[in-house]
Write an enzyme that holds these catalytic residues in place. Structure first.
Site, PDB file in Angstrom:
ATOM      1  N   LYS A 173       4.413 -32.650  -6.751  1.00 47.46           N
ATOM      2  CA  LYS A 173       5.548 -32.860  -5.831  1.00 47.46           C
ATOM      3  C   LYS A 173       5.646 -31.740  -4.795  1.00 47.46           C
ATOM      4  O   LYS A 173       5.744 -31.992  -3.606  1.00 47.46           O
ATOM      5  CB  LYS A 173       6.883 -32.873  -6.593  1.00 47.46           C
ATOM      6  CG  LYS A 173       6.998 -33.878  -7.705  1.00 47.46           C
ATOM      7  CD  LYS A 173       8.368 -33.839  -8.352  1.00 47.46           C
ATOM      8  CE  LYS A 173       8.658 -32.627  -9.212  1.00 47.46           C
ATOM      9  NZ  LYS A 173       7.951 -32.561 -10.490  1.00 47.46           N
ATOM     10  N   ARG A 209       4.742 -18.615 -13.569  1.00 44.53           N
ATOM     11  CA  ARG A 209       6.125 -18.854 -13.968  1.00 44.53           C
ATOM     12  C   ARG A 209       6.236 -18.866 -15.490  1.00 44.53           C
ATOM     13  O   ARG A 209       5.365 -19.372 -16.179  1.00 44.53           O
ATOM     14  CB  ARG A 209       6.597 -20.209 -13.409  1.00 44.53           C
ATOM     15  CG  ARG A 209       6.970 -20.135 -11.950  1.00 44.53           C
ATOM     16  CD  ARG A 209       7.154 -21.487 -11.313  1.00 44.53           C
ATOM     17  NE  ARG A 209       7.850 -22.482 -12.135  1.00 44.53           N
ATOM     18  CZ  ARG A 209       8.156 -23.702 -11.694  1.00 44.53           C
ATOM     19  NH1 ARG A 209       7.833 -24.068 -10.454  1.00 44.53           N
ATOM     20  NH2 ARG A 209       8.767 -24.561 -12.470  1.00 44.53           N
ATOM     21  N   ARG A 213       8.926 -29.863 -21.053  1.00 43.34           N
ATOM     22  CA  ARG A 213       9.426 -30.359 -19.763  1.00 43.34           C
ATOM     23  C   ARG A 213       8.986 -31.805 -19.547  1.00 43.34           C
ATOM     24  O   ARG A 213       9.704 -32.619 -18.966  1.00 43.34           O
ATOM     25  CB  ARG A 213       8.925 -29.460 -18.619  1.00 43.34           C
ATOM     26  CG  ARG A 213       9.647 -28.109 -18.593  1.00 43.34           C
ATOM     27  CD  ARG A 213       8.916 -27.067 -17.775  1.00 43.34           C
ATOM     28  NE  ARG A 213       8.754 -27.421 -16.379  1.00 43.34           N
ATOM     29  CZ  ARG A 213       7.799 -26.923 -15.592  1.00 43.34           C
ATOM     30  NH1 ARG A 213       6.920 -26.054 -16.058  1.00 43.34           N
ATOM     31  NH2 ARG A 213       7.721 -27.292 -14.342  1.00 43.34           N
TER      32      ARG A 213
HETATM   33  P1  AMP Z   1      10.683 -27.169 -10.619  1.00 41.35           P
HETATM   34  O1  AMP Z   1      10.333 -25.992  -9.770  1.00 41.35           O
HETATM   35  O2  AMP Z   1      11.130 -28.352  -9.810  1.00 41.35           O
HETATM   36  O3  AMP Z   1       9.625 -27.511 -11.625  1.00 41.35           O
HETATM   37  O4  AMP Z   1      11.973 -26.728 -11.474  1.00 41.35           O
HETATM   38  C1  AMP Z   1      11.909 -25.680 -12.416  1.00 41.35           C
HETATM   39  C2  AMP Z   1      13.063 -25.756 -13.385  1.00 41.35           C
HETATM   40  O5  AMP Z   1      14.316 -25.637 -12.669  1.00 41.35           O
HETATM   41  C3  AMP Z   1      13.179 -27.074 -14.141  1.00 41.35           C
HETATM   42  O6  AMP Z   1      12.352 -27.115 -15.283  1.00 41.35           O
HETATM   43  C4  AMP Z   1      14.663 -27.083 -14.499  1.00 41.35           C
HETATM   44  O7  AMP Z   1      14.923 -26.181 -15.569  1.00 41.35           O
HETATM   45  C5  AMP Z   1      15.299 -26.498 -13.247  1.00 41.35           C
HETATM   46  N1  AMP Z   1      15.616 -27.559 -12.264  1.00 41.35           N
HETATM   47  C6  AMP Z   1      15.025 -27.780 -11.042  1.00 41.35           C
HETATM   48  N2  AMP Z   1      15.558 -28.848 -10.431  1.00 41.35           N
HETATM   49  C7  AMP Z   1      16.509 -29.323 -11.275  1.00 41.35           C
HETATM   50  C8  AMP Z   1      17.400 -30.427 -11.229  1.00 41.35           C
HETATM   51  N3  AMP Z   1      17.398 -31.287 -10.207  1.00 41.35           N
HETATM   52  N4  AMP Z   1      18.235 -30.604 -12.293  1.00 41.35           N
HETATM   53  C9  AMP Z   1      18.258 -29.781 -13.335  1.00 41.35           C
HETATM   54  N5  AMP Z   1      17.422 -28.720 -13.455  1.00 41.35           N
HETATM   55  C10 AMP Z   1      16.557 -28.500 -12.443  1.00 41.35           C
END
Ligand code: AMP
Length: 221
Positions: free
Chosen positions: A15, A164, A175
């Site tokens: 994404k 990360r 996840r």
């Molecule tokens: P990402 O960088 O999109 O993979 O997001 C990393 C982490 O941030 C996720 O595993 C969640 O813990 C949190 N996170 C990001 N976007 C959301 C969302 N829309 N709702 C809830 N938690 C989020």
């Protein structure tokens, strides 16, 4: 023409990488809720510390809290000159968030153009995310197998590349499980609204980007 896109899919589906590229080619503002959260974490605030506990465990931040943070960002970003639209990367992640987004979009006078699901298999994702490195300064994403930085360990902005804490195999699998349970129902939500398009993202980044562009251009034309 204003375009507002959502990219969703399992963690590691690509994404962020695809959104990064499309935001440049189509003059769209990429809004990553993960980046918004990580910025709050690195500010060292008390709220940030709480968020760190949640994301390091692979859990989702509360729907209301993340939606509020998002709305504040959107209002500020929309006021930029030459605004062409948003790419939502990592939001919504639950049906509740999708409903909250519908309300936010009405308030900021925007409409969704298309919702793109990037399909990806769990084993492909685990391999991809274990070799992912992220810039600690600007959030840009690299990959030790498919997208090497020009200078080892450094982003093009000069920031240090880090792994990360939530990109470790055990957390990645968790996840993925949460994605299946909480995020996959969005397929139905957006299919019913006639907004869903999907493609197979188990391909190298350039191929994934060109598949996404084809879909977007088919919506534009
Ligand atoms: P990402 O960088 O999109 O993979 O997001 C990393 C982490 O941030 C996720 O595993 C969640 O813990 C949190 N996170 C990001 N976007 C959301 C969302 N829309 N709702 C809830 N938690 C989020």
């Amino acid at each position: 023409m204003i375009l507002n896109l959502i990219f969703f899919g399992p963690p590691g589906a690509g994404k962020g990488t695809v959104a990064q590229s499309i935001s440049k080619s189509h003059n769209l503002i990429q809004v990553s809720t993960g980046n918004i959260i990580r910025k709050e974490v690195s500010s060292g605030s008390e709220f940030g510390l709480k968020l760190k506990g949640i994301i390091d465990a692979g859990n989702l931040v509360g729907d209301e809290a993340i939606s509020e943070m998002l709305e504040k960002n959107l209002i500020e970003l929309k006021s930029k000159p030459n605004f062409g639209g948003f790419i939502f990367d990592g939001f919504p992640r639950t049906v509740k968030q999708a409903e909250l987004l519908d309300g936010i979009l009405i308030r900021i006078k925007e409409k969704l153009s298309v919702v793109i699901l990037i399909q990806s298999d769990e084993d492909v994702v685990v391999k991809r995310l274990s070799s992912r490195r992220t810039c600690s300064k600007c959030g840009k994403v690299y990959n030790l197998i498919t997208m090497l930085p020009e200078v080892e360990g450094k982003c093009s902005c000069g920031g240090d590349l880090i792994q990360r804490d939530d990109d470790k195999e055990k957390i990645i699998r968790k996840r993925f499980e949460i994605y299946r349970e909480k995020t996959e129902p969005l397929i139905n939500y957006y299919e019913q609204k006639g907004l869903l398009k999907k493609y197979d993202g188990n391909v190298p980044p350039e191929e994934s980007i060109s598949r996404a562009k084809e879909l977007i251009d088919s919506v534009k034309n």
